[in-house]
Structures are given as structure tokens and as C-alpha cells.
Write an enzyme that holds these catalytic residues in place. Structure first.
Site, short mmCIF file in Angstrom:
data_model
loop_
_atom_site.label_atom_id
_atom_site.label_comp_id
_atom_site.label_asym_id
_atom_site.label_seq_id
_atom_site.Cartn_x
_atom_site.Cartn_y
_atom_site.Cartn_z
N HIS A 443 0.89 -1.40 0.08
CA HIS A 443 -0.04 -0.02 -0.10
C HIS A 443 0.79 1.14 -0.08
O HIS A 443 0.63 1.97 -0.83
CB HIS A 443 -0.99 -0.09 1.31
CG HIS A 443 -1.84 1.13 1.28
ND1 HIS A 443 -3.07 0.98 0.95
CD2 HIS A 443 -1.58 2.48 1.77
CE1 HIS A 443 -3.72 2.25 1.23
NE2 HIS A 443 -2.90 3.10 1.71
N GLU A 444 1.72 1.36 0.88
CA GLU A 444 2.80 2.50 1.04
C GLU A 444 3.46 2.53 -0.31
O GLU A 444 3.89 3.87 -0.64
CB GLU A 444 3.35 2.49 2.34
CG GLU A 444 2.81 2.32 3.60
CD GLU A 444 1.65 3.52 3.58
OE1 GLU A 444 1.57 4.59 3.06
OE2 GLU A 444 0.53 3.14 4.41
N HIS A 447 1.59 4.53 -2.94
CA HIS A 447 1.76 5.75 -2.65
C HIS A 447 3.06 6.40 -3.16
O HIS A 447 3.09 7.36 -3.92
CB HIS A 447 1.42 6.24 -1.35
CG HIS A 447 0.11 6.08 -0.64
ND1 HIS A 447 -0.85 6.87 -1.34
CD2 HIS A 447 -0.25 5.44 0.25
CE1 HIS A 447 -1.86 6.76 -0.65
NE2 HIS A 447 -1.72 5.99 0.53
N HIS A 450 3.64 6.37 -6.83
CA HIS A 450 2.77 7.58 -7.53
C HIS A 450 3.63 8.94 -7.34
O HIS A 450 3.68 9.71 -8.23
CB HIS A 450 1.37 7.86 -6.54
CG HIS A 450 0.45 8.71 -7.22
ND1 HIS A 450 -0.59 9.08 -6.64
CD2 HIS A 450 0.41 9.06 -8.61
CE1 HIS A 450 -1.43 9.64 -7.51
NE2 HIS A 450 -0.85 9.87 -8.64
ZN LIG Z 1 -3.17 5.19 1.88
#
Ligand SMILES: [Zn+2]
Length: 649
Positions: A443-444, A447, A450
Site C-alpha cells: 500500500h505505502e 503511494h 505515485h
Molecule cells: Zn493510503
């Protein structure tokens, strides 16, 4: 383009405040000088203005980072001392109407000749100023100020009432039989000595309340706790009414029909009816399966299933059918092999690679990597994955440098931190993760990528900067989905001693456990989202009636009439989620949809994977996510992808 070197991580806490103050004074003078120019253009005004912001972030980020990951009395003191200084500066800049005017002038004179990234910078800056009323006449501005002041008092009172009510209640259990079946750690947390006997105290605070509702064997006690919880802070009802009317008035002053419309002005969702029909469609598609899930739950209960029984019987059902023993999985997720495996997976997915960099960082367990696309150096990643005493709990990504081209046309590369709290490793013991930890890391990383894979030249809309609020979680949830994918897990889920690969059966159990009661869970989230959104669209709403109406579509089990859940809905009445709770599901649909596009092409080395890299990750906040998504998929997002991901037929 020549490249500027990466910053080195170096912070002097002793001199930080003085240096910051000096920097802010330089900035203030620079803003005056920029504004004094007679001919303001993108190049002469906006570019230097934006880069000033970037450099201030670059200077400030190491402090907030160190305060979170290497906390000390000194870091706390410096942080709390400089917070008002930086807040004052930000407020000053955001209320400087001359800056707004400069953007407007450049907008009129130059907009058509600028590229789309520069146009986006202008659009977002003007929007930001106008959403706080910069364009209004003095009377309206004055009223807006009053409204904002009153709103902050009300939201503060709302939280305080809720906190007081939460703390005011306790339930004392004297009979040991009434705590039978709770995990020992929860029993230990509740136990205390009373008149030479052991008694147990349960409260409305999260870990305690959840523990009893999930494992507590006495229905009577569960009901008492549930009733206390769902009737907290009745005085918040009048606060809600006043808050809603102020929000509506504010939206009206700013030219919107209602507060939901105002909320969407800075989000990806196109209009209020799109949000409502999106949520309703998901609810309708989940209803059948939710009914079946509820029937399975009812079959577990001796009597009629009540609202205060659902967590308890769900836990029994989950144990019987889907339980996974975390300890059985841990040996397959040794931290180093997970990180290496994730890098390998990302290489197959996007053609990117990570090379370790030797650099002195804030802790010996932290590490740095350079990210390459093919042979081209693109950005730097810092990992700090293990729990320690001086580190704040949880997991997060923090962006540091943003990809852009500076005033001289020099290319600046991006950098970002990923922080987690995994079990510490030692000479003799490896750090073995839970599968949940693996999901968190993915998940991290979503980010971070991105931010780090941006090719945008304007820092204010590069990477995660300028991304709409309801799209921010798209890349993170997208990547997280791969942590359940057999092809991906087989790359690194090897037993750290026997090197045996995690079996397909064990992988399948992870997926089934994730999707346990997913339709019921979906309806519950949709209930919150629909209630929030409709409430902020209705003139003088009858709050309870709106909730009851929403529940006709989302609630299979009618809660007792005393339940006033709204008085504790802090997300929307005391947090930042007003008319924005739908964002969770909104981003999940984008991520599920893009995820399956890749899965359906075979996961590794796909064209769609490369497109995702170039379009979604590469362009960051420089376009609306709805147009990036359209470009990636050639169509609008489809809600059924999220149903498929959640195992809803
Ligand atoms: Zn998040």
C-alpha cells in the site's frame, strides 16, 4: 536537461528554528519582489513562487520526519515551537489577495499559450483561493469569516462531547465467567483488584469496546455496552443541525447549491448525482449476497440476532470457516525477502529497478535506494520498516522532493520515505511479517511510486501533489491488491528456513478470509457514505429521517431505535470527511478496475502495466484523475470490478 543532485538527509535541530525563521523572512521579501514586478508572467511570477514552496517543503520535511521516526524531547520541542511559525506563514500566503490577483492576471494574459501542466497549476491555485472566498465582496467575506470561526468551535465541541461521553462510561464485571473466551491480552488489560478480588473493567474506548463486542460471552453486557456506545453525546444533535446549516450557508456564499456540490469542486467525482448513483449501484449489487451472509450469521444464533450480537457471532463463524493462524504464515514473510520480492515484482510489472545507495541516515536500520526506469535514474526511496521506541506507530509514505524542472531548467528528481512498524530484526532473529504487514508495505509503496515516477515539470502538480482527494488512495490500493495474487506471492513467500513456497491452498485462505462478510461490510460503508452525502445536499434536513431512509437500502438488520450513531460520526462532523466519505469506495473502484485490467493480461510485462506507469503514475496531479483513468482504460470506471475484488457475485 541537467539534473540537480538529491538532497542529503541532514538536520540540525539546534539551529532549525533560526534557519526556518530566516528562510521565511527571505520568502516574504521574495514574494514582495515578485508581486512588485510590472509584467508578471508564468516564468517570472508563478514558477519562482511555486519553487519557493517546494524548497520550503524540502527544508521542513526532515523535521516532521525525524519527529515521527526518531522522536526525542528536542525534536518535540523544536517541532511544537516552529509549528505556529509555519502556520502563520501559510495563512499569510493563502490570504494574500495580491497573489490571487497575480494568478488571475496571468490566467487572462497567458493561459492559452501555456502547457497543460502550467494550466493546471493556475486552475488549482485560483480554485483554492476562490473556495476560501478570495473573489467575494467585503460583506460576504466578513460573513464567511464568522461562519468559519463558528464552525471550528462547533466541530471542537462535537469532539469534546464525544470524548467526554466515551470516557464517562465503564462497566465493571465481577464474575469471571463473563469474560470467558476473550483473548488473554484483553482480559489482562481489563483486570484490576477490587476488595481483594479480581474484577474486569470495560469502557467505550476502542480496544476495550471492540474486545467485548467481539468476544464477550454475556449478551446482557454486550447490550449494555452497545447501548452506552450508540447513545453517546446526545447534545451533539443540536451541534449537527447548526453545523449543517452553516455549511449550507457557506456553500451558498461561494456559489454552490449545497455543501456536497462545494465538496466536489476540488474532487474527481463529476457531480452529486454521479456520487449518489455510484453508491446506490454498489448497494443494490451487494444486497443479495449480504442477505445470504446475514442468513449464515443468523443460523449461528440460538435466538433472534440483535445488533449487539453481530460482532460476537461473526467472530465464531469466522473462526469456524475462515480462520487463519497468523503464526503459520509469518515464517514465509521474512522482511528482507519480502522487500526484495516486492522489488522483483515491480520490475516485472513496470520494468523499474531499485539499487541500494550507501548513505548515512537517521537510523542504522533505515536504508536508501535509487529507482531506475530501464537505465535512467528517476528517484530515491528511503525505507524505515522496523518498530522502535522512538518511532510513532502505524505506517505511512511521506514525499520529500518532487520531480520538476526548476527556474533554470534543471531537472530535480523526486524522493520519498516509507515508514512501517514491522517486528525488529536482530543478529539471531529475522523480522517475520504478518500477511497484513505485507499488504501495508505494498500500500505505502503504491503511494511512493505515485510520487517517485512522476515526469511532470511543475512541482505543484507533480507526483502526489495536486491529486484530487477522492483519487489519492487509488495507486496505493491498486498495488495492495497484488499482495493477494498467487503469481506475485510465489516470487517471495518462501519459508525462511525450509525455502518451501507458500502453497496455493494457504494463499486461497488469505483471500477468503479477506472477503469474509464482504457484502455486509460493503453495505455498512455505503450507509455511512450515502447518509453523509445526502445530508449535505438537503436543505434543513431531518437528520434521523435521512438516516432511516438510507437504511432502507443498506441495512438488513434494523438497529434499536435508541441508536443515535450520527452523534458520534466524527469523520464528518469533526474531521475532514464532510460530503467526502464516499471517497473510500470511489478510489477502491478505480484501483480494483485497473488491477483486473492487468490481471486479465497475465500480470507481468503487460502493455496496460506500462500504460499505468506512464499515465497514472507519470502524470500525477497534472490532470484530473478522471481523464487519466479514461486515457488508461478507454472508458469510465466500472463498479463491478470492486464487487469482483470483494468476492461479491
Ligand atoms: Zn493510503
Amino acid at each position: 536537461m541537467s539534473k540537480a543532485p538529491f538532497l542529503t538527509f541532514d538536520i540540525n535541530l539546534e539551529t532549525f528554528q533560526d534557519n526556518l525563521t530566516a528562510q521565511l523572512n527571505v520568502n516574504r521579501e521574495k514574494i514582495q519582489a515578485l508581486l512588485a514586478q510590472s509584467d508578471k508572467t508564468y516564468a517570472s511570477f508563478i514558477k519562482p513562487f511555486e519553487m519557493m514552496d517546494e524548497r520550503l517543503d524540502q527544508f521542513f520535511t526532515p523535521l516532521s520526519h525525524v519527529n515521527s521516526v526518531k522522536n526525542s524531547e528536542l525534536s518535540q520541542k523544536v517541532y511544537s515551537d516552529v509549528l505556529p511559525i509555519i502556520t502563520e506563514y501559510s495563512t499569510e500566503v493563502s490570504q494574500n489577495l495580491e497573489i490571487y490577483q497575480a494568478f488571475k492576471t496571468i490566467n487572462e494574459n497567458e493561459y492559452a499559450s501555456l502547457n497543460s501542466e502550467q494550466q493546471r497549476i493556475i486552475d488549482l491555485n485560483i480554485l483554492h483561493f476562490e473556495l476560501s472566498g478570495a473573489h467575494l465582496d467585503e460583506v460576504k467575506k466578513e460573513r464567511l469569516k464568522e461562519i468559519n470561526l463558528r464552525k471550528s468551535t462547533l466541530t471542537n465541541d462535537f469532539s469534546q462531547n464525544l470524548l467526554d461521553a466515551t470516557n464517562a462510561f465503564e462497566y465493571i464485571i465481577m464474575d469471571e465467567a463473563d469474560v470467558k473466551g476473550l483473548p488473554q491480552s484483553d482480559i489482562d488489560a481489563a483486570a484490576f483488584e477490587a476488595e481483594g478480588k479480581t474484577a474486569y473493567k470495560f469502557t467505550l474506548q476502542m480496544p476495550s469496546y471492540i474486545a467485548y463486542m467481539t468476544y464477550g460471552p454475556s449478551q446482557e453486557i454486550r447490550e449494555a455496552l452497545y447501548k452506552a456506545y450508540t447513545t453517546r453525546a446526545p447534545e451533539n444533535a443540536v451541534i449537527i443541525d447548526e453545523l449543517l446549516s452553516l455549511r449550507e450557508e457557506m456553500a451558498g456564499l461561494l456559489g454552490f447549491n449545497n455543501f456536497s456540490e462545494y465538496s466536489l469542486a476540488s474532487k474527481m467525482a463529476p457531480n452529486t448525482s454521479a456520487v449518489i448513483s455510484f453508491l446506490k449501484e454498489l448497494a443494490a449489487s451487494s444486497a443479495n449476497q449480504a442477505t445470504e451472509e446475514l442468513a449464515a450469521l443468523k443460523a449461528m444464533t440460538p435466538n433472534e440476532l440483535m445488533s449487539f450480537d453481530t460482532a460476537y457471532y461473526s467472530e465464531i463463524l469466522k473462526k469456524a470457516k475462515y480462520d487463519i493462524d497468523e503464526e503459520e504464515y509469518r515464517p514465509y514473510f521474512e522482511q528482507n525477502s519480502v522487500v526484495e520480492g516486492m522489488f522483483e515484482f515491480l520490475h516485472h510489472l513496470f520494468g523499474i529497478s531499485f539499487r541500494p545507495v550507501q548513505e548515512k541516515l537517521w537510523d542504522e536500520k533505515a536504508s536508501a535506494y535509487d529507482l531506475y526506469v530501464g537505465d535512467e535514474l528517476r528517484s530515491r526511496l528511503y525505507l524505515d520498516l522496523e518498530a522502535r521506541q522512538d518511532k510513532r506507530g502505524g505506517a505511512w509514505m511521506h514525499n520529500w522532493q518532487s520531480h520538476c524542472s526548476d527556474e533554470e531548467g534543471k531537472e530535480q528528481l523526486a524522493s520519498a520515505f516509507i515508514v512501517c512498524n514491522f517486528p525488529p530484526s536482530s543478529e539471531s532473529n529475522p523480522s517475520l511479517l504478518r500477511h497484513d504487514d505485507v499488504v501495508t508495505l505494498f500500500h505505502e509503496m503504491g503511494h511512493a511510486l505515485h510520487h517517485m515516477l512522476s515526469t511532470v515539470n511543475e512541482n505543484g502538480v507533480s507526483g502526489v501533489n495536486g491529486v484530487e482527494w477522492d483519487a489519492v488512495e487509488f495507486p496505493s490500493q491498486f498495488l495492495e491488491n497484488f499482495a493477494y495474487e498467487p503469481q506475485v506471492l510465489r516470487l517471495f513467500a518462501k519459508h525462511h528456513e525450509s525455502a518451501e513456497i507458500l502453497s496455493d491452498v494457504m494463499i486461497e485462505r488469505l483471500v477468503r478470509a479477506k472477503n469474509f462478510q464482504s457484502a455486509m461490510g460493503m453495505l455498512r460503508q455505503l450507509e455511512f457514505a450515502l447518509f453523509d452525502f445526502k445530508l449535505h445536499m438537503t436543505h434543513e434536513p431531518d437528520v434521523q429521517q435521512i438516516l432511516d431512509n438510507v437504511r432502507l437500502d443498506t441495512s438488513l438488520l434494523t438497529p434499536p431505535s435508541y441508536n443515535k450513531f450520527q452523534n458520534g460520526f466524527a469523520h464528518i462532523f469533526a474531521g475532514g470527511y464532510a460530503a467526502g466519505y464516499y471517497s473510500y469506495k470511489w478510489a477502491e473502484v478505480l484501483s480494483a478496475d485497473a488491477f483486473f485490467a492487468i490481471i486479465d493480461q497475465g500480470v507481468f510485462d503487460t502493455q496496460i502495466g506500462k500504460d499505468y506507469l506512464n499515465i497514472v503514475l507519470g502524470r500525477g496531479g497534472s490532470s484530473s484523475m478522471s481523464s487519466l483513468f479514461q486515457e488508461l482504460m478507454g472508458r469510465k470506471p466500472e463498479t463491478h470490478s470492486l464487487l469482483r475484488l470483494s468476492g461479491i457475485q
